[in-house]
Design a protein around this motif. Structure first.
Motif, mmCIF file in Angstrom:
data_model
loop_
_atom_site.group_PDB
_atom_site.id
_atom_site.type_symbol
_atom_site.label_atom_id
_atom_site.label_comp_id
_atom_site.label_asym_id
_atom_site.label_seq_id
_atom_site.Cartn_x
_atom_site.Cartn_y
_atom_site.Cartn_z
ATOM 1 N N ALA A 12 0.826 -1.214 0.000
ATOM 2 C CA ALA A 12 0.000 0.000 0.000
ATOM 3 C C ALA A 12 0.859 1.264 0.000
ATOM 4 C CB ALA A 12 -0.919 -0.014 1.209
ATOM 5 N N ILE A 13 1.977 1.229 0.721
ATOM 6 C CA ILE A 13 2.811 2.432 0.842
ATOM 7 C C ILE A 13 3.577 2.684 -0.454
ATOM 8 C CG2 ILE A 13 4.759 3.463 2.083
ATOM 9 C CD1 ILE A 13 3.818 1.867 4.571
ATOM 10 N N ILE A 14 4.161 1.626 -0.992
ATOM 11 C CA ILE A 14 4.961 1.780 -2.215
ATOM 12 C C ILE A 14 4.046 2.159 -3.394
ATOM 13 C CG2 ILE A 14 6.626 0.639 -3.757
ATOM 14 C CD1 ILE A 14 7.606 1.114 -0.791
ATOM 15 N N HIS A 181 6.260 5.652 16.624
ATOM 16 C CA HIS A 181 5.503 4.484 16.159
ATOM 17 C C HIS A 181 4.944 4.685 14.750
ATOM 18 C CE1 HIS A 181 2.018 1.686 15.942
ATOM 19 N NE2 HIS A 181 2.860 0.882 16.581
ATOM 20 N N ASN A 182 5.168 3.684 13.934
ATOM 21 C CA ASN A 182 4.715 3.689 12.543
ATOM 22 C C ASN A 182 3.643 2.624 12.405
ATOM 23 O OD1 ASN A 182 4.459 3.641 9.765
ATOM 24 N ND2 ASN A 182 6.552 2.949 9.335
ATOM 25 N N PRO A 183 2.386 2.957 12.147
ATOM 26 C CA PRO A 183 1.887 4.174 11.527
ATOM 27 C C PRO A 183 1.227 5.201 12.445
ATOM 28 C CG PRO A 183 0.194 2.488 11.420
ATOM 29 C CD PRO A 183 1.363 1.892 12.172
ATOM 30 N N SER A 244 17.940 4.863 7.009
ATOM 31 C CA SER A 244 17.205 5.453 5.885
ATOM 32 C C SER A 244 16.716 6.851 6.216
ATOM 33 C CB SER A 244 15.998 4.576 5.534
ATOM 34 O OG SER A 244 16.424 3.316 5.090
ATOM 35 N N LYS A 245 16.140 7.011 7.396
ATOM 36 C CA LYS A 245 15.465 8.277 7.713
ATOM 37 C C LYS A 245 16.415 9.267 8.373
ATOM 38 C CE LYS A 245 12.135 5.429 6.828
ATOM 39 N NZ LYS A 245 11.084 5.385 5.856
ATOM 40 N N ASN A 246 17.119 8.834 9.444
ATOM 41 C CA ASN A 246 17.907 9.830 10.189
ATOM 42 C C ASN A 246 19.217 10.201 9.490
ATOM 43 O OD1 ASN A 246 19.053 7.378 10.813
ATOM 44 N ND2 ASN A 246 18.672 7.486 13.012
ATOM 45 N N SER A 372 -5.322 6.199 6.919
ATOM 46 C CA SER A 372 -5.213 7.604 7.336
ATOM 47 C C SER A 372 -3.887 7.919 8.030
ATOM 48 C CB SER A 372 -6.414 8.082 8.176
ATOM 49 O OG SER A 372 -6.358 7.652 9.502
ATOM 50 N N ARG A 373 -2.863 7.082 7.778
ATOM 51 C CA ARG A 373 -1.518 7.460 8.214
ATOM 52 C C ARG A 373 -1.028 8.586 7.313
ATOM 53 N NH1 ARG A 373 4.275 4.492 7.243
ATOM 54 N NH2 ARG A 373 4.085 5.627 5.286
ATOM 55 N N MET A 374 -0.555 9.661 7.929
ATOM 56 C CA MET A 374 0.008 10.750 7.136
ATOM 57 C C MET A 374 1.457 10.994 7.534
ATOM 58 S SD MET A 374 -1.855 14.048 8.894
ATOM 59 C CE MET A 374 -0.929 15.199 7.894
HETATM 60 C C1 LMR Z 1 7.254 3.943 5.490
HETATM 61 O O1 LMR Z 1 6.694 3.339 6.396
HETATM 62 O O2 LMR Z 1 6.677 4.732 4.741
HETATM 63 C C2 LMR Z 1 8.712 3.727 5.252
HETATM 64 O O3 LMR Z 1 9.247 2.940 6.265
HETATM 65 C C3 LMR Z 1 9.014 3.237 3.892
HETATM 66 C C4 LMR Z 1 8.700 1.801 3.706
HETATM 67 O O4 LMR Z 1 9.611 1.060 3.337
HETATM 68 O O5 LMR Z 1 7.547 1.405 3.917
#
Ligand code: LMR
Length: 396
Positions: A12-14, A181-183, A244-246, A372-374
């Motif tokens: 879904a994210i990609i 926390h993700n998402p 990746s992020k930091n 609805s994750r933004m």
């Molecule tokens: C995200 O959650 O958007 C990132 O971690 C990228 C990914 O690989 O899903």
């Protein structure tokens, strides 16, 4: 033979990256994939990364193979970043291996676990980063969720979470988000980390901390407090880190699988197993991004600049959070979305329905994950009111 190939389930994210790229609207807003953007909507290479790359380019005189566990300076640097000075005094019990990004580190730790215990059961938060469930399903191992998010308060449902964890035991591996926390963006307090640690210690389940956003919540040290407490108490634990992020190294793929062993005697075999797992999955992890990170972490000047730039990124995200909560307060005439200012990290789960998310995408060109994750870091300060108005319009 390929005519029998089942169609893979899209991520879904990609998928959102592609959908956003194909949208011709000039004023579209990308709040999908977790990528940091600056005030101009760019994701620049960090200054310290550019400089470290320049130095490496000048200095590096071979591209021959490294070690199966990767660059030792990188592995030690990541252990120190996560666990603090002197690696939290745990150096003799620590090992680790470089991996291609946080996903690679997770996969290595899943494999390590399964080699030690083929019957292991995995648990991840409800909800969690979708790749947790997808990777575990791909491995065809027992996996289930523990309660985490309270959809009413948009905070952590800690009573339900801890009740579930207290019912687990040896053979259970619990994936925890180290910070941000993700998402959902809803995080454990330090007190709650202590209680979760107590559960792991007394019930015997194994923590696997997914630590992909250190420094993007409250600070490099602050974001690690929970994990550090846990490491100080556990006899064994695993940590998957990501740069990746930091470090903004998304496409380069630098991550580290860190393992805390019960004693120094366990370290050689765990290290050899990590090397073997790496060899079977992809042989050697990519050297370049890990060497860039090692260069930054081991050079006082580069490190200070990296921390400063990371601090700017964090400040921008947290200012956007305050601004967005205020814009939503004004447009909705309510405090319903005040939690956005309290959440930490790149993401918040807004708590609106999938229909609303889809209407915002169709009508206003605003891209969020269907749940609805933004990605707060995708916002621009001068578009906060537009976003808040689009929420109101889509809800009708
Ligand atoms: C995200 O959650 O958007 C990132 O971690 C990228 C990914 O690989 O899903």
């Amino acid at each position: 033979m390929f005519n029998t190939l089942p169609e893979p389930k899209p991520d879904a994210i990609i998928a959102l990256i592609q959908a956003h790229a194909e949208d011709p609207r000039a004023d579209k807003i990308d709040l999908g994939v977790g990528v940091y953007k600056d005030g101009e909507g760019r994701t620049p290479v960090m200054r310290s990364v550019k400089e470290a790359e320049r130095r490496l380019l000048e200095r590096q005189d071979t591209k021959t193979y490294t070690k199966l566990t990767g660059n030792p300076d990188f592995v030690e640097g990541m252990q120190t970043l996560v666990l603090g000075a002197d690696r939290g005094g745990l150096a003799a019990r620590l090992t680790g291996a470089q991996a291609p990004g946080g996903t690679g580190a997770l996969r290595v730790l899943f494999d390590l676990t399964l080699r030690a215990n083929p019957q292991a059961r995995f648990w991840y938060s409800a909800p969690s980063w979708p790749n947790h469930a997808a990777m575990l399903a791909n491995l065809d191992v027992p996996a289930d969720t523990y309660p985490y998010f309270d959809a009413e308060t948009r905070g952590v449902d800690f009573d339900a979470m801890i009740a579930k964890l207290d019912g687990l035991g040896a053979g259970d591996v619990v994936i925890l988000h180290g910070c941000c926390h993700n998402p959902t963006g809803a995080n454990l307090t330090q007190e709650q980390w202590e209680r979760v640690t107590e559960s792991a210690v007394s019930k015997g389940w194994m923590p696997l901390v997914d630590f992909a956003y250190q420094g993007l919540g409250d600070g490099l040290e602050e974001d690690a407090e929970g994990v550090r407490h846990m490491a100080s108490r556990m006899s064994r634990m695993m940590i998957a880190t990501s740069c990746s992020k930091n470090f903004g190294l998304y496409r380069d793929r630098a991550g580290c699988a860190i393992v805390l062993c019960e004693g120094a005697g366990e370290v050689p075999n765990v290290t050899a197993t990590l090397a073997s797992v790496n060899r079977l999955l992809y042989s050697f992890a990519p050297d370049h991004p890990a060497s860039v990170v090692a260069e930054i972490l081991n050079d006082a000047e580069l490190r200070a600049d990296w921390e400063a730039e990371l601090g700017e990124m964090r400040a921008r995200i947290n200012e956007l959070r305050t601004g967005l909560a205020e814009a939503l307060r004004q447009e909705t005439n309510s405090d319903e979305f005040d939690f956005v200012a309290e959440h930490r990290g790149m993401f918040s789960r807004l708590g609106v329905s999938e229909e609303v998310v889809k209407a915002m995408r169709a009508d206003a060109g605003i891209y969020m994950v269907n749940d609805s994750r933004m990605n707060i870091a995708g916002l621009k300060a001068d578009r906060l009111r537009d976003f808040a108005r689009a929420v109101v319009a889509a809800r009708g």
